[in-house]
Write a protein that holds these residues in place. Structure first.
Motif, mmCIF file in Angstrom:
data_model
loop_
_atom_site.group_PDB
_atom_site.id
_atom_site.type_symbol
_atom_site.label_atom_id
_atom_site.label_comp_id
_atom_site.label_asym_id
_atom_site.label_seq_id
_atom_site.Cartn_x
_atom_site.Cartn_y
_atom_site.Cartn_z
ATOM 1 N N GLN A 1 0.866 -1.182 0.000
ATOM 2 C CA GLN A 1 0.000 0.000 0.000
ATOM 3 C C GLN A 1 0.905 1.235 0.000
ATOM 4 O O GLN A 1 1.686 1.403 0.936
ATOM 5 C CB GLN A 1 -0.893 -0.023 1.264
ATOM 6 N N ILE A 2 0.866 2.018 -1.061
ATOM 7 C CA ILE A 2 1.729 3.207 -1.127
ATOM 8 C C ILE A 2 0.954 4.429 -0.644
ATOM 9 O O ILE A 2 -0.157 4.676 -1.115
ATOM 10 C CB ILE A 2 2.201 3.446 -2.583
ATOM 11 N N GLY A 3 1.534 5.172 0.294
ATOM 12 C CA GLY A 3 0.914 6.435 0.704
ATOM 13 C C GLY A 3 1.423 7.498 -0.241
ATOM 14 O O GLY A 3 2.556 7.944 -0.125
ATOM 15 N N LYS A 4 0.567 7.899 -1.211
ATOM 16 C CA LYS A 4 1.038 8.862 -2.238
ATOM 17 C C LYS A 4 1.551 10.125 -1.532
ATOM 18 O O LYS A 4 0.940 10.623 -0.597
ATOM 19 C CB LYS A 4 -0.112 9.191 -3.177
ATOM 20 N N GLY A 5 2.709 10.584 -2.001
ATOM 21 C CA GLY A 5 3.268 11.785 -1.358
ATOM 22 C C GLY A 5 3.725 11.485 0.060
ATOM 23 O O GLY A 5 3.800 12.366 0.911
ATOM 24 N N LEU A 6 4.053 10.221 0.301
ATOM 25 C CA LEU A 6 4.513 9.744 1.629
ATOM 26 C C LEU A 6 3.450 9.964 2.688
ATOM 27 O O LEU A 6 3.742 10.100 3.871
ATOM 28 C CB LEU A 6 5.822 10.441 2.041
ATOM 29 N N GLU A 7 2.186 10.052 2.289
ATOM 30 C CA GLU A 7 1.119 10.252 3.279
ATOM 31 C C GLU A 7 1.190 9.145 4.321
ATOM 32 O O GLU A 7 1.294 7.954 3.963
ATOM 33 C CB GLU A 7 -0.253 10.236 2.607
ATOM 34 N N GLY A 8 1.180 9.514 5.571
ATOM 35 C CA GLY A 8 1.161 8.530 6.653
ATOM 36 C C GLY A 8 2.516 7.960 7.002
ATOM 37 O O GLY A 8 2.679 7.258 7.999
ATOM 38 N N ALA A 9 3.550 8.280 6.201
ATOM 39 C CA ALA A 9 4.880 7.721 6.496
ATOM 40 C C ALA A 9 5.456 8.387 7.744
ATOM 41 O O ALA A 9 5.333 9.594 7.923
ATOM 42 C CB ALA A 9 5.810 7.961 5.306
ATOM 43 N N ILE A 10 6.054 7.598 8.603
ATOM 44 C CA ILE A 10 6.694 8.131 9.813
ATOM 45 C C ILE A 10 8.203 8.087 9.605
ATOM 46 O O ILE A 10 8.757 7.013 9.395
ATOM 47 C CB ILE A 10 6.325 7.286 11.067
ATOM 48 N N THR A 11 8.862 9.210 9.644
ATOM 49 C CA THR A 11 10.295 9.238 9.303
ATOM 50 C C THR A 11 11.191 8.945 10.503
ATOM 51 O O THR A 11 12.288 8.433 10.351
ATOM 52 C CB THR A 11 10.695 10.646 8.809
ATOM 53 N N SER A 12 10.732 9.341 11.703
ATOM 54 C CA SER A 12 11.645 9.294 12.863
ATOM 55 C C SER A 12 10.864 9.660 14.123
ATOM 56 O O SER A 12 9.704 10.070 14.026
ATOM 57 C CB SER A 12 12.759 10.348 12.651
ATOM 58 N N GLU A 13 11.505 9.484 15.251
ATOM 59 C CA GLU A 13 10.919 9.982 16.507
ATOM 60 C C GLU A 13 11.406 11.409 16.731
ATOM 61 O O GLU A 13 12.501 11.777 16.310
ATOM 62 C CB GLU A 13 11.375 9.093 17.675
ATOM 63 N N THR A 14 10.605 12.218 17.371
ATOM 64 C CA THR A 14 11.028 13.590 17.648
ATOM 65 C C THR A 14 10.423 14.074 18.956
ATOM 66 O O THR A 14 9.372 13.595 19.374
ATOM 67 C CB THR A 14 10.609 14.563 16.519
ATOM 68 N N GLU A 15 11.133 14.987 19.620
ATOM 69 C CA GLU A 15 10.610 15.628 20.835
ATOM 70 C C GLU A 15 10.332 17.112 20.572
ATOM 71 O O GLU A 15 10.020 17.870 21.473
ATOM 72 C CB GLU A 15 11.638 15.495 21.965
ATOM 73 N N ILE A 16 10.446 17.503 19.293
ATOM 74 C CA ILE A 16 10.424 18.954 19.011
ATOM 75 C C ILE A 16 9.023 19.510 18.835
ATOM 76 O O ILE A 16 8.684 20.559 19.385
ATOM 77 C CB ILE A 16 11.287 19.256 17.761
#
Ligand code: SDX
Length: 390
Positions: free
Chosen positions: A17-32
Motif C-alpha cells: 500500500q503506497i501512501g502517495k506523497g509519503l502520506e502517513g509515512a513516519i520518518t523518525s521519533e522527535t521531541e520537538i
C-alpha cells in the motif's frame, strides 16, 4: 568486453500500500513538535501554540525548539546576544545578491544568498555537532539579514545594516523596510514568526533533514529547505492567496470565485492540509490579526472578502476536512503592514529556519541516511536490442 550475466528472472515485488506523497509515512521519533490534525492542535516541545503566541517571543520560542526547555532570563539574554553577534553578513553576499536579476523571485535569491554564506564559511564542511550547532545560530540570525537585503535590493535601495538594539523580528522588518516597526507591527509580526517556526515533518523540514542525513552541510540542507518552501503548495501559498484576494472586489465576487473553483475543481490557495482536517490553529490567530490590522490600516474589505471565501469553502468542503491553513490570512496581515507580496514567503523562511535547524540537529544525534523505495511497475527481463534491429 564481456560483462557478468544475471541468473534467473526478476521477481515481482509483493504489492504494498503506497501512501502517495509519503502520506502517513513516519520518518523518525522527535521531541520537538507535534501536530494533531483531527483536533487542530500544534505543540512545540509540549507547549501549545496559543500559549506561546500569547506569552513568548520568537527568540524565546527558537531557544525552546533548539534546547527543549524555556530559558531562564540569563540563558535567553546570552542566546539573544549570540544571535545579535551573528547578524552581520559578509559583503561578498551582498555583492552576489546585486547580480541577481530584479525579476528573480526573492526565494530563489534567498537560496543564492544562503549558498554564498556557505561558500564563505570555513567551518561549513566540518559536520560535527558543535560546528552544526554554531552554524545553526549563524543561519537563524543571518536568514533575516539576507532576506532583508533582498527586500531592499528588489526596490532598488541599499541594504540596511542590522540594528543590534532591536529584537530579532523588529530588526528583520527594519532591514526589509528601512523603518523601525511600530509597537503593533512588531508584536503582530513576532507572533506570526512564532506561529511559522516549526510544523512537524512538513516538506521543507523533511527536505533539510534528508539532505543533511547524507552528512552534507547545514548550508546545503537549508538551501534545499528554501527551495521546497518556495512552492505554491507549501510556503508559497501565502503570496498566491493574497493575489486572489486583491483581484476580488467584494464579498459577492468572493462567492462567485469560490463557486467557480468548486465547479472547475480548482485548488483554493490557503486551504486544505495534509495533516489538519480541522481548522489550522495558526489560521485562528492570524485570522484575528487580519481582522484587526486590515481594519486599522483601512483595508477592512480585504478581511471581509477573505472571510466570505472562508465561509463558502467551509460550507462546501468542511465535511472533507478542508479549512483555512496558515497561509490564508497571513498575507492580508503582511500586506496591511506594507510588505510586498513577493516577500511573504521569505518571512516564512526567516521563521522556519528555527524549526529546520532544530530538527536537523535532533536527527543528526542518531543519524541514518534517508533512503525510501519505490514500487517498480515497469517492464522486466528484456534483452538488449542492437541498433540495426530497432
Ligand atoms: C503549508 O505540511 C505542512 O505542515 C505545511 C505547512 C507548514 O507549516 O509547514 O502547514 C505550511 O504548506 C500549508 C499548505 C499551503 N498550501 C496551500 O494552501 C495550497 C492549497 N492546498 C492544497 O494544494 C492541499 O491542500 C495541500 C497541498 C496543502 C495538501 O495536499 P494533499 O494532502 O496532497 O491533499 P490532496 O491534494 O490530495 O487533496 C485531497 C482532496 C482532493 O479532493 P479529491 O480529489 O479527493 O476529491 O482535497 C481536495 C483535493 O482536490 N483539496 C482541495 C484543496 N486542498 C485539498 N480542494 C480545493 N482547494 C484546496 N485548497
Amino acid at each position: 568486453m564481456s560483462q557478468p550475466k544475471y541468473v534467473g528472472k526478476m521477481e515481482w515485488p509483493v504489492a504494498v500500500q503506497i501512501g502517495k506523497g509519503l502520506e502517513g509515512a513516519i520518518t523518525s521519533e522527535t521531541e520537538i513538535g507535534y501536530v494533531d490534525g483531527e483536533k487542530g492542535w500544534l505543540v512545540y516541545r509540549g507547549y501549545n501554540i496559543f500559549e506561546l503566541a500569547e506569552n513568548s517571543t520568537f527568540e524565546e520560542t527558537t531557544y525552546l525548539l533548539l534546547y527543549g526547555k524555556l530559558p531562564t532570563q540569563k540563558e535567553l539574554d546570552e542566546f539573544k546576544q549570540k544571535l545579535v553577534s551573528y547578524r552581520e553578513i559578509p559583503g561578498e553576499v551582498i555583492d552576489t545578491l546585486r547580480k541577481v536579476p530584479k525579476t528573480t523571485h526573492p526565494m530563489a535569491a534567498l537560496e543564492t544568498g544562503i549558498g554564498m554564506l556557505g561558500c564563505l564559511d570555513p567551518d561549513a564542511d566540518k559536520c560535527t555537532m558543535e560546528s552544526e550547532t554554531e552554524i545553526s545560530f549563524k543561519l537563524i540570525a543571518q536568514m533575516a539579514t539576507v532576506a532583508g537585503a533582498i527586500g531592499r535590493l528588489r526596490q532598488g535601495k541599499e541594504p540596511v545594516d542590522p540594528d543590534p538594539t532591536l529584537e530579532h523580528t523588529a530588526n528583520y522588518l527594519y532591514m526589509t523596510t528601512g523603518k523601525k516597526p511600530d509597537e503593533l507591527m512588531e508584536k503582530v509580526m513576532d507572533v506570526a514568526m512564532i506561529l511559522h517556526a516549526d510544523h512537524g515533518m512538513n516538506n521543507s523540514t523533511f527536505t533539510t533533514m534528508c539532505i543533511h542525513s547524507t552528512l552534507s552541510d547545514m548550508y546545503s540542507a537549508i538551501v534545499g529547505g528554501i527551495g521546497s518552501l518556495k512552492g505554491p503548495l507549501h510556503g508559497g501559498a501565502n503570496e498566491q492567496a493574497l493575489a486572489v484576494l486583491l483581484k476580488l472586489k467584494d464579498e459577492e465576487d468572493a462567492t462567485r470565485y469560490v463557486k467557480d473553483c468548486i465547479a472547475n475543481k480548482k485548488k483554493i490557495m490557503g486551504f486544505g492540509h495534509r495533516v489538519y482536517k480541522a481548522y489550522d490553529p495558526r489560521a485562528k490567530v492570524l485570522g484575528k490579526f487580519s481582522q484587526d490590522v486590515t481594519e486599522k490600516k483601512g483595508m477592512g474589505h480585504l478581511y471581509r472578502i477573505a472571510k466570505r471565501i472562508e465561509d463558502e469553502v467551509i460550507a462546501a468542503y468542511g465535511e472533507k476536512g478542508i479549512f483555512p491553513n496558515v497561509d490564508f490570512y497571513s498575507g492580508t496581515v503582511y500586506y496591511a503592514f506594507g510588505i510586498e507580496p513577493a516577500m511573504f514567503t521569505p518571512i516564512f523562511a526567516v521563521s522556519r529556519i528555527s524549526g529546520w535547524c532544530a530538527r536537523v540537529l535532533e536527527y543528526f544525534r542518531d543519524n541514518r541516511i534517508f533512503r525510501p523505495r519505490a514500487m517498480y511497475v515497469g517492464p522486466r527481463d528484456l534483452t538488449y536490442v542492437p541498433m540495426d534491429k530497432r
